[in-house]
Design a protein around this motif. Structure first.
Motif, PDB file in Angstrom:
ATOM      1  N   SER A   1     -37.401  26.038 -64.039  1.00  0.00           N
ATOM      2  CA  SER A   1     -38.331  25.327 -62.838  1.00  0.00           C
ATOM      3  C   SER A   1     -38.157  26.111 -61.812  1.00  0.00           C
ATOM      4  N   LEU A   2     -36.629  26.964 -61.610  1.00  0.00           N
ATOM      5  CA  LEU A   2     -36.358  27.724 -60.353  1.00  0.00           C
ATOM      6  C   LEU A   2     -37.443  28.802 -60.414  1.00  0.00           C
ATOM      7  N   LEU A   3     -37.840  29.562 -61.541  1.00  0.00           N
ATOM      8  CA  LEU A   3     -38.729  30.684 -61.331  1.00  0.00           C
ATOM      9  C   LEU A   3     -40.291  30.215 -61.453  1.00  0.00           C
ATOM     10  N   PHE A   4     -40.502  29.122 -61.307  1.00  0.00           N
ATOM     11  CA  PHE A   4     -41.830  28.598 -61.388  1.00  0.00           C
ATOM     12  C   PHE A   4     -42.532  28.020 -60.121  1.00  0.00           C
ATOM     13  N   PRO A   5     -41.965  28.414 -59.050  1.00  0.00           N
ATOM     14  CA  PRO A   5     -42.620  27.930 -57.524  1.00  0.00           C
ATOM     15  C   PRO A   5     -43.787  28.710 -57.367  1.00  0.00           C
ATOM     16  N   GLU A   6     -44.632  28.005 -56.753  1.00  0.00           N
ATOM     17  CA  GLU A   6     -45.991  28.773 -56.152  1.00  0.00           C
ATOM     18  C   GLU A   6     -46.005  28.732 -54.850  1.00  0.00           C
ATOM     19  N   ALA A   7     -46.823  29.243 -54.191  1.00  0.00           N
ATOM     20  CA  ALA A   7     -47.127  29.313 -52.672  1.00  0.00           C
ATOM     21  C   ALA A   7     -47.219  27.877 -52.168  1.00  0.00           C
ATOM     22  N   ALA A   8     -47.725  27.069 -52.969  1.00  0.00           N
ATOM     23  CA  ALA A   8     -48.164  25.714 -52.356  1.00  0.00           C
ATOM     24  C   ALA A   8     -47.019  24.775 -52.711  1.00  0.00           C
ATOM     25  N   SER A   9     -45.792  25.169 -53.467  1.00  0.00           N
ATOM     26  CA  SER A   9     -44.933  24.514 -53.741  1.00  0.00           C
ATOM     27  C   SER A   9     -44.297  23.645 -52.840  1.00  0.00           C
TER      28      SER A   9
ATOM     29  N   LYS B   1     -46.613  31.188 -64.650  1.00  0.00           N
ATOM     30  CA  LYS B   1     -46.027  30.448 -63.821  1.00  0.00           C
ATOM     31  C   LYS B   1     -44.632  31.153 -63.015  1.00  0.00           C
ATOM     32  N   THR B   2     -44.562  32.522 -63.230  1.00  0.00           N
ATOM     33  CA  THR B   2     -43.433  33.231 -62.752  1.00  0.00           C
ATOM     34  C   THR B   2     -44.239  34.473 -61.648  1.00  0.00           C
ATOM     35  N   ALA B   3     -45.430  34.064 -61.458  1.00  0.00           N
ATOM     36  CA  ALA B   3     -46.083  35.251 -60.591  1.00  0.00           C
ATOM     37  C   ALA B   3     -45.326  35.235 -59.055  1.00  0.00           C
ATOM     38  N   TYR B   4     -45.033  34.028 -58.530  1.00  0.00           N
ATOM     39  CA  TYR B   4     -44.509  33.898 -57.216  1.00  0.00           C
ATOM     40  C   TYR B   4     -43.145  34.614 -57.332  1.00  0.00           C
ATOM     41  N   GLY B   5     -42.510  34.526 -58.196  1.00  0.00           N
ATOM     42  CA  GLY B   5     -40.920  35.042 -58.496  1.00  0.00           C
ATOM     43  C   GLY B   5     -41.099  36.454 -58.585  1.00  0.00           C
ATOM     44  N   ARG B   6     -41.881  37.052 -59.507  1.00  0.00           N
ATOM     45  CA  ARG B   6     -41.995  38.497 -59.859  1.00  0.00           C
ATOM     46  C   ARG B   6     -42.677  39.255 -58.490  1.00  0.00           C
ATOM     47  N   GLU B   7     -43.270  38.392 -57.818  1.00  0.00           N
ATOM     48  CA  GLU B   7     -43.806  39.067 -56.484  1.00  0.00           C
ATOM     49  C   GLU B   7     -42.508  39.229 -55.447  1.00  0.00           C
ATOM     50  N   HIS B   8     -41.663  38.552 -55.563  1.00  0.00           N
ATOM     51  CA  HIS B   8     -40.848  38.555 -54.309  1.00  0.00           C
ATOM     52  C   HIS B   8     -39.498  39.031 -54.714  1.00  0.00           C
ATOM     53  N   THR B   9     -39.165  39.234 -56.158  1.00  0.00           N
ATOM     54  CA  THR B   9     -37.793  39.722 -56.660  1.00  0.00           C
ATOM     55  C   THR B   9     -37.451  41.097 -55.822  1.00  0.00           C
ATOM     56  N   PRO B  10     -38.531  41.827 -55.941  1.00  0.00           N
ATOM     57  CA  PRO B  10     -38.051  43.481 -55.521  1.00  0.00           C
ATOM     58  C   PRO B  10     -37.539  43.280 -54.037  1.00  0.00           C
TER      59      PRO B  10
ATOM     60  N   LEU C   1     -36.436  50.857 -60.864  1.00  0.00           N
ATOM     61  CA  LEU C   1     -35.623  50.149 -61.629  1.00  0.00           C
ATOM     62  C   LEU C   1     -36.650  49.314 -62.474  1.00  0.00           C
ATOM     63  N   PRO C   2     -36.342  49.490 -63.812  1.00  0.00           N
ATOM     64  CA  PRO C   2     -37.257  48.654 -64.803  1.00  0.00           C
ATOM     65  C   PRO C   2     -36.707  47.299 -64.631  1.00  0.00           C
ATOM     66  N   PHE C   3     -37.876  46.510 -64.404  1.00  0.00           N
ATOM     67  CA  PHE C   3     -37.937  44.892 -64.092  1.00  0.00           C
ATOM     68  C   PHE C   3     -38.931  44.229 -65.162  1.00  0.00           C
ATOM     69  N   ARG C   4     -38.210  43.082 -65.753  1.00  0.00           N
ATOM     70  CA  ARG C   4     -38.985  42.198 -66.481  1.00  0.00           C
ATOM     71  C   ARG C   4     -38.831  40.726 -66.379  1.00  0.00           C
ATOM     72  N   THR C   5     -39.792  39.812 -66.854  1.00  0.00           N
ATOM     73  CA  THR C   5     -39.681  38.586 -66.726  1.00  0.00           C
ATOM     74  C   THR C   5     -40.066  37.947 -67.997  1.00  0.00           C
ATOM     75  N   LEU C   6     -39.155  37.103 -68.689  1.00  0.00           N
ATOM     76  CA  LEU C   6     -39.184  36.455 -70.095  1.00  0.00           C
ATOM     77  C   LEU C   6     -39.230  34.911 -69.628  1.00  0.00           C
ATOM     78  N   THR C   7     -40.357  34.251 -70.555  1.00  0.00           N
ATOM     79  CA  THR C   7     -40.397  32.930 -70.372  1.00  0.00           C
ATOM     80  C   THR C   7     -40.637  32.530 -71.855  1.00  0.00           C
ATOM     81  N   ALA C   8     -40.764  31.133 -72.114  1.00  0.00           N
ATOM     82  CA  ALA C   8     -41.326  30.512 -73.417  1.00  0.00           C
ATOM     83  C   ALA C   8     -42.794  30.920 -73.538  1.00  0.00           C
ATOM     84  N   LYS C   9     -43.106  30.893 -74.760  1.00  0.00           N
ATOM     85  CA  LYS C   9     -44.483  31.092 -74.885  1.00  0.00           C
ATOM     86  C   LYS C   9     -45.436  30.329 -74.022  1.00  0.00           C
ATOM     87  N   GLY C  10     -46.407  31.100 -73.431  1.00  0.00           N
ATOM     88  CA  GLY C  10     -47.420  30.509 -72.752  1.00  0.00           C
ATOM     89  C   GLY C  10     -47.044  30.194 -71.144  1.00  0.00           C
TER      90      GLY C  10
END
Length: 892
Positions: free
Chosen positions: A304-312, A252-261, A239-248
């Motif tokens: 902010s919901l897509l920006f948590p980290e493991a330390a959050s 911050k979306t690494a955690y979400g990209r890792e766990h969405t699948p 399944l093609p999967f992408r994440t879009l954010t404002a520039k720069g």
């Protein structure tokens, strides 16, 4: 016979006039099915740097009968062309009129249009909206456009049939500046140059969708491709999967990209069918009114919901898991199968809420999503105890009612009812019923009857299950079960009497009964057993068939999965209290709620309630430990007038909870559980802010000053305190640091693009206690260059400071139009609720009603919000009277 003949003649004479009158009646609810769209082709010209957009819409449709008047939806659109294109190619101009404030559009033809196929074509333009429809968001110095169509935003973007029952494919084309990224529900099919500096981006035809699920976004988005979500089960392709954010912001979306699948796979496993759409894009919106929106194939989140980290903090990571699972569950429940009308909104939201918590708990059990769900449900029971509460399946008769349906009754009560029924029928039978429902109605619409029938067909007691579902969906309120134990016969049994739970002062009718799936856990010698049965009618007897002797204690809501409150006979209550430690963590939450419910009826005196604190302070789960804090705050605000007495009250509460905080400590530890982290954060907050404990305030204030850079070079140091305690530290630093700290917080806010940090800074600024700084904070909220539209809601945090409430009320009233213009209709109910905070006199309720009634009468969500806020004030006054003069004695 003579009368019948004359009546028949009269009807024949009047029939043309009656038909004409019926056609002229404005359909302010569901549109007639005289015109049914089969395909919508939408082309929009969108530049985020402009004030508005334009486009053309072509709707292929079928007329069920000859007509010269058509009804559609359009609101705040400038229509420069409206034509019907007949099957023979002839074009018929249409006169367009705004027919209703909700956005009903009347199209009049100069001739009768023939039944059969035709097309409707429009040229239109509009200004960008405010957090709804198509609207602009700014991050730094860059502009973006995104959409929020649910519930009534689509009609502000293009003319159409803007309700859930109209479901058809869409072909979307966006003409955008050539440097911008454009995305929509379906994958990009082509991109080609348009006018100089522009490009035309065409997207593949979508599956059949209602208008509220249509979405697009334009701007300088950062796009992170994949990795694709691996094939699973019947889905043979990745399944093609992408994440879009404002520039720069993409890092911050690494955690979400890792766990969405993992979430997608878990949902595919549950539903037994592949993800229903061709792609998945997650978009982190820099300004968004809701938490997230389940647009098919293009899910939009508050960034902010897509920006948590493991330390959050635990709650931030849990929010990602729960909200992401919720929105992805909608791809099946709501998008694949869609409600027919808004009174079945709960079919979408209740199921997705319950499934969100269920999947989050399955994949991340240490975050305790099951207890978080129960916490939300118990809070919702307070709203559901109002006389003015809604039914889950409340009929939607007016467009102002639609916004009211997006409330905890729909989401949390609806989810709790599903959880209760699942427990009764069994997880596998319930899941099989859901799968049957989806298979039968895929790509179409369905109703609650369709879902109920599918689940009941898989249950062992189909008639009982149907009765239970109907009784909870079709009537408001919380059942109160009065439970006794009868061991006189050969088989021990529970004697259950039911009525509606009502707080002190309520004028609702308590004479109400449900078909309640009751599951009780009890001690049978050395064993603990659980049995379930349906309790119906005013009284019922539930035999404990597995019991070998009279139970030593009974928990009437096993695992707290029943949507009801309980009151026990004195001997049973004493036995349960003595075995509190034998209850699991959810049951301890329900036990705490039973105490609070008794306090709110006036049946449990303050001294008796306070006597429960030591036991709850030692509970196993953080939610039960902290459950009394809302009631304690009410007691010291409403029942204690003397400041010295308040100080003594705080000291007594602190003495009870201090051992728990000392065991945790203020510094994070390597072996902390998620529950430890969450409880430390809450207790540190209560001790520092509510209890004014200097031993906790001082270190937090120092850490907050470190974040603000007040003891150094003034630079922000976000890592100067653990993430769990950063918000607490900033609040205390600003309260103790006066104008110096406020100035630093405002400077860092203006410089930061981190939505989490911005929220923490705004929260801390809201809670300053100096009146002049509080006024500065409110003024800042209206500064569009510094504060996002979705951040204006932080004004509500200021209501936590009693001394600031009058000024906050005056400011909201003076700026009501500005606030609603800035943040859209979503903020109306919030303003009314904030205005009511802390008011506890019947005269306050009358004043609130008199002020807001003429203002909110025609605003989405306004009338019900006002009714409930007024009732809350009256109930507060009644409870205050019920407990007046009673001693506030603490246990010795």
């Amino acid at each position: 016979m003579r009368i019948i003949r004359e009546t028949t003649f009269l009807l024949l004479f009047l029939l043309p006039a009656l038909v004409a009158a019926a056609q002229e009646r404005v359909p302010d609810g569901p549109l007639p099915r005289d015109v049914v769209p089969t395909l919508v082709q939408l082309e929009l010209r969108v530049d985020p740097r402009q004030e508005g957009f334009s486009g053309t819409t072509r709707i292929e449709a079928t007329l069920a009968r000859p007509l010269d008047t058509l009804w559609m939806h359009a609101r705040d659109l400038e229509l420069s062309r409206a034509e019907a294109v007949l099957a023979d190619g002839r074009r018929v101009p249409l006169r367009a009129e705004d027919a209703h404030a909700s956005g009903v559009l009347k199209l009049s033809a100069p001739e009768t249009l023939p039944a059969g196929a035709l097309a409707l074509e429009f040229d239109h333009a509009a200004a960008f909206g405010k957090l709804e429809g198509a609207y602009r968001a700014r991050q730094g110095d860059l502009d973006y456009v995104l959409t929020q169509m649910e519930p009534l935003g689509a009609r502000k973007v293009f003319p159409g049939f803007d309700e859930p029952s109209f479901k058809q494919p869409w072909e979307i084309t966006l003409v955008v500046p050539e440097a911008d990224v454009a995305v929509a529900n379906a994958a990009q099919a082509s991109s080609e140059p348009a006018d100089p500096g522009w490009k035309r981006v065409r997207f593949a035809r979508t599956e059949a969708l209602p208008s509220y699920l249509v979405a697009f976004a334009v701007g300088p988005w950062d796009v992170v491709e994949g990795p694709a979500i691996a094939a699973r089960g019947d889905r043979s392709a990745a399944l093609p999967f992408r994440t879009l954010t404002a520039k720069g912001q993409s890092a911050k979306t690494a955690y979400g990209r890792e766990h969405t699948p993992a979430i997608v796979h878990a949902l595919e496993d549950y539903f037994g069918t592949p993800y229903p759409f061709a792609k998945l894009d997650n978009l982190a919106a820099p300004d968004f009114a809701w938490g997230a929106m389940e647009n098919a194939g293009l899910v939009v989140y508050r960034d902010s919901l897509l920006f948590p980290e493991a330390a959050s903090p635990s709650d931030e990571r849990l929010s990602f898991w729960m909200v992401s699972a919720h929105e992805l569950a909608h791809q099946w429940f709501g998008n694949l199968v869609t409600m027919r009308w808004w009174d079945d909104l709960w079919l979408n939201e209740a199921f997705a809420s319950w499934m969100g918590y269920k999947i989050a708990h399955q994949l991340q059990p240490d975050l305790h999503a099951d207890r978080a769900l129960l916490d939300s449900v118990l809070r919702t029971m307070d709203q559901d105890s109002l006389a003015s509460t809604r039914r889950i399946g409340e009929p939607i008769r007016d467009f102002t009612d639609i916004q009211s349906a997006f409330d905890p009754i729909t989401y949390d009560k609806g989810g709790a009812v599903l959880e209760m029924v699942e427990r009764y029928v069994g997880e596998q039978a319930f899941r099989d019923g859901v799968r049957d429902y989806l298979a039968a109605h895929a790509r179409g619409n369905a109703s609650r009857d369709d879902l109920f029938a599918a689940i009941a067909a898989r249950a062992g007691d189909a008639e009982g299950v149907r009765a239970a579902l109907d009784s909870f969906i079709e009537q408001p309120g919380v059942p109160e079960l009065r439970v006794g134990l009868d061991c006189a016969g050969a088989t021990p049994a529970l004697h259950v009497r039911q009525r509606r739970y009502l707080p002190a002062g309520s004028d609702a009718d308590a004479d109400q009964a449900w078909t309640v799936p009751v599951c009780a856990r009890y001690a049978d010698g050395d064993a603990t057993r659980t049995e379930c049965a349906l309790a119906s009618g005013r009284e019922s007897r539930i035999p404990l068939r597995e019991a070998r002797a009279c139970p030593a204690w009974v928990m009437p809501n096993a695992d707290a999965r029943g949507y009801y409150r309980y009151v026990m006979d004195a001997p049973l209550q004493s036995a349960l209290t003595a075995r509190f430690d034998a209850l699991n963590e959810r049951e301890q939450q329900a036990y705490a709620d039973a105490l609070q419910a008794g306090f709110k009826t006036g049946a449990l005196a303050p001294a008796a309630y306070l006597a429960s604190l030591p036991q709850l302070a030692g509970a196993g789960g953080s939610q039960a430990v902290t459950a009394p804090f809302a009631n304690l705050r009410w007691i010291w605000e409403q029942l204690i007038d003397d400041e010295d007495a308040r100080d003594d009250f705080r000291a007594r509460v602190a003495s009870i909870y201090r051992p728990r905080l000392e065991r945790l400590g203020l510094e994070p530890r390597a072996d902390d559980s998620e529950d430890d982290r969450s409880l430390r954060e809450t207790l540190a907050w209560v001790f520092a802010y509510r209890l004014r404990d200097p031993a906790v305030r001082a270190p937090l204030a120092a850490q907050g000053r470190g974040v603000l850079g007040l003891d150094g070079d003034g630079a922000l140091d976000a890592g100067a305190v653990s993430r769990d305690l950063r918000r607490n530290a900033l609040v205390i630093a600003l309260q103790d640091g006066a104008i110096e700290a406020f100035d630093a917080a405002e400077r860092h806010l203006r410089a930061s693009e981190d939505p989490v940090l911005r929220g923490e800074l705004l929260y801390a600024m809201a809670l300053v206690e100096d009146a002049s700084l509080a006024s500065r904070f409110r003024a800042l909220l209206l500064d569009e260059g510094s504060v996002r539209a979705n951040e204006v809601g932080w004004m509500g945090a200021q209501s936590a400071v009693p001394a600031l409430r009058p000024a906050l009320r005056d400011w909201m009233r003076a700026n009501f139009e500005t606030l609603t213009t800035r943040s859209g209709p979503f903020i109306v109910a919030a303003v009314v609720a904030i205005d009511a905070v802390g008011r506890c006199d019947r005269a306050d309720a009358d004043e609130l009603q008199a002020h807001y009634a003429p203002i909110v009468r025609g605003l989405e969500g306004g009338p019900l919000a006002l009714k409930q806020a007024s009732e809350d004030i009256r109930l507060c006054a009644a409870l205050k009277q019920a407990h007046a003069g009673r001693p506030l004695a603490f246990p010795q």
